[in-house]
Scaffold this motif. Structure first.
Motif, short mmCIF file in Angstrom:
data_model
loop_
_atom_site.label_atom_id
_atom_site.label_comp_id
_atom_site.label_asym_id
_atom_site.label_seq_id
_atom_site.Cartn_x
_atom_site.Cartn_y
_atom_site.Cartn_z
N LEU A 97 0.81 -1.22 0.00
CA LEU A 97 0.00 0.00 0.00
C LEU A 97 0.84 1.27 0.00
N ASP A 98 0.33 2.27 -0.71
CA ASP A 98 0.84 3.64 -0.61
C ASP A 98 0.04 4.46 0.38
N ALA A 99 -1.26 4.16 0.49
CA ALA A 99 -2.14 4.89 1.41
C ALA A 99 -3.20 3.94 1.94
N ALA A 100 -3.50 4.09 3.23
CA ALA A 100 -4.55 3.29 3.87
C ALA A 100 -5.51 4.23 4.57
N ILE A 101 -6.80 4.11 4.24
CA ILE A 101 -7.84 4.93 4.85
C ILE A 101 -8.73 3.97 5.64
N LEU A 102 -8.56 3.97 6.96
CA LEU A 102 -9.21 2.98 7.81
C LEU A 102 -10.51 3.55 8.35
N VAL A 103 -11.57 3.31 7.60
CA VAL A 103 -12.90 3.84 7.93
C VAL A 103 -13.66 2.86 8.81
N GLY A 104 -13.48 1.58 8.56
CA GLY A 104 -14.26 0.56 9.26
C GLY A 104 -13.87 0.43 10.72
N SER A 105 -14.88 0.45 11.59
CA SER A 105 -14.65 0.21 13.02
C SER A 105 -15.95 -0.31 13.61
N MET A 106 -15.89 -0.76 14.84
CA MET A 106 -17.11 -1.19 15.53
C MET A 106 -17.86 0.05 15.99
N PRO A 107 -19.07 0.30 15.50
CA PRO A 107 -19.81 1.49 15.95
C PRO A 107 -20.37 1.27 17.35
N ARG A 108 -20.59 2.36 18.03
CA ARG A 108 -21.17 2.27 19.38
C ARG A 108 -22.65 1.90 19.25
N ASP A 116 -16.43 -0.87 26.44
CA ASP A 116 -16.79 -2.00 25.55
C ASP A 116 -16.45 -1.66 24.10
N LEU A 117 -16.74 -0.40 23.75
CA LEU A 117 -16.43 0.07 22.40
C LEU A 117 -14.92 0.03 22.16
N LEU A 118 -14.16 0.49 23.16
CA LEU A 118 -12.70 0.47 23.04
C LEU A 118 -12.17 -0.95 22.90
N LYS A 119 -12.72 -1.86 23.70
CA LYS A 119 -12.25 -3.24 23.66
C LYS A 119 -12.44 -3.86 22.28
N ALA A 120 -13.63 -3.64 21.70
CA ALA A 120 -13.92 -4.19 20.36
C ALA A 120 -13.00 -3.59 19.32
N ASN A 121 -12.74 -2.29 19.44
CA ASN A 121 -11.91 -1.63 18.43
C ASN A 121 -10.42 -1.90 18.60
N VAL A 122 -9.99 -2.14 19.84
CA VAL A 122 -8.58 -2.53 20.04
C VAL A 122 -8.28 -3.79 19.24
N ASN A 152 -7.86 4.52 18.34
CA ASN A 152 -7.70 3.47 17.32
C ASN A 152 -6.41 3.68 16.53
N CYS A 153 -6.10 4.94 16.23
CA CYS A 153 -4.88 5.27 15.49
C CYS A 153 -3.65 4.92 16.31
N LEU A 154 -3.69 5.22 17.60
CA LEU A 154 -2.56 4.89 18.49
C LEU A 154 -2.33 3.38 18.54
N ILE A 155 -3.42 2.62 18.65
CA ILE A 155 -3.32 1.15 18.71
C ILE A 155 -2.74 0.61 17.40
N GLU A 339 -8.61 7.06 27.76
CA GLU A 339 -8.89 6.13 26.65
C GLU A 339 -7.69 5.25 26.36
N ARG A 340 -6.51 5.90 26.28
CA ARG A 340 -5.28 5.16 25.97
C ARG A 340 -5.02 4.08 27.02
N ASP A 341 -5.15 4.46 28.31
CA ASP A 341 -4.84 3.51 29.38
C ASP A 341 -5.80 2.33 29.36
N THR A 342 -7.08 2.60 29.08
CA THR A 342 -8.07 1.52 28.96
C THR A 342 -7.72 0.62 27.79
N ALA A 343 -7.40 1.25 26.64
CA ALA A 343 -7.08 0.48 25.43
C ALA A 343 -5.81 -0.34 25.62
#
Length: 349
Positions: A97-108, A116-122, A152-155, A339-343
């Motif tokens: 890849l040259d570019a990645a656009i990460l749109v997909g995530s678990m919605p709340r 719970d949202l953080l756990k699913a997305n981690v 999500n970006c940090l993870i 958020e970071r510490d939970t993730a």
């Protein structure tokens, strides 16, 4: 003219075609992607002479929908679009890849706690970061859109240790555009007459839309936003809450989340990475906070004022920060630390 030079030209004396770049959009069957893919494929983002290979990644149940999206992209008959690859496999989706656009995530979902949202997305972004690390180019530019976007970006970045942290960013351009637009409407000027608003912090309701450094062009003269608006109470109150809560207001009105405006913001963000910001102007994006001059904790993805050049970014340093702004910048940083510490606790499980 040397022979080599002649060979690199066509008979119309136009430079020969550039190599296609490979771009993945995740959550590609969703509504943001539906608004986004056409703009990418027609050259609005990476340039009007840049051929594209578009990779559409989604979960297995969405593959039939992706087939329809592929048909529509084909039916647009876009000259820059060389190939469309629908897939549910990360080894295909993230290859070279040259570019990645990460749109997909678990919605709340209703009744879902933020943890719970953080756990699913981690789990999602740990896997995607690892796949980027394994399959993508080390120069890949990664934009995280799926919420909670900063964390999500940090993870994803932590899960891709061989790709520079600076290559990861999250989307706060939609908030930036919302803030610019609100000021423009208030002043009765076009949106591009407003520049240098700042979104500080998290892409959440704690974000701080700051116009202390913004300029508005009114009747040909550039003036400070506070002087152009002439309503400090509005700028420190309703303006901030309108931008912070705009996503929820759109959902309430439309019964769907912001898709058209999110897609436009993604295009703006990636185009600025590719082509740079204008001289004397800055935009907002969530980036790695290491080494910032504003006292923000370092191991976060935090939205700052950013200038871009040669596909690299730098935080605009040295802007004076008053007590009002400082308190709001610290409040959104505190939410991101939490958020970071939970993730991170989930990441280590």
């Amino acid at each position: 003219m040397s022979t080599a030079r002649v060979k690199s030209r066509t008979k119309h004396n136009v430079p020969s075609e550039a190599e296609p770049i490979r771009v993945v959009v995740t959550g590609a069957a969703g509504q943001i992607a539906y608004s986004l893919l056409y703009s990418i494929a027609k050259g609005d983002v990476f340039g009007k002479d840049q051929p594209i290979i578009l990779v559409l990644l989604d979960i297995p149940p969405m593959l039939p929908v992706l087939d329809g999206v592929v048909m529509e992209l084909q039916d647009c008959a876009l000259p820059l679009l060389r190939e469309v690859i629908p897939t549910d496999k990360v080894e295909v989706g993230f290859k070279d890849l040259d570019a990645a656009i990460l749109v997909g995530s678990m919605p709340r979902k209703e009744g879902m706690e933020r943890k719970d949202l953080l756990k699913a997305n981690v789990a999602i972004f740990k896997a995607q970061g690892a796949a980027l690390d394994k399959y993508a180019k080390k120069t890949v530019k990664v934009l995280v859109v799926g919420n909670p976007a900063n964390t999500n970006c940090l993870i994803a970045s932590k899960s891709a240790p061989s790709i520079p942290k600076e290559n990861f960013s999250c989307l706060t351009r939609l908030d930036h555009n919302r803030a610019s637009s609100q000021v423009a409407i208030r002043c009765g000027v076009p949106a591009d007459n407003v520049k240098n608003v700042i979104i500080w912090g998290n892409h959440s309701s704690t974000q701080y839309p700051d116009v202390h450094h913004a300029k508005v062009t009114v009747q040909g003269s550039e003036v400070a936003a506070y002087d152009a608006v002439k309503d400090d109470a509005w700028l420190k109150g309703e303006f901030i809450s309108t931008v912070q809560l705009r996503g929820a207001a759109v959902i309430k009105a439309r019964k769907l989340s912001s898709a058209m405006s999110a897609a436009k913001a993604i295009c703006d963000h990636m185009r600025d990475i590719w082509f740079g910001t204008k001289e004397g102007e800055f935009i907002s994006m969530g980036v790695y906070a290491g080494g910032n001059s504003y006292g923000i904790p370092e191991d976060l993805i935090y939205s700052f004022p950013i200038q871009l050049k040669n596909k690299g970014w730098k935080v605009v340093d040295g802007l004076p920060i008053n007590d009002f702004s400082r308190a709001k910048m610290e409040a959104t940083a505190a939410e991101l630390v939490d958020e970071r510490d939970t993730a991170m606790a989930f990441l280590s499980q």
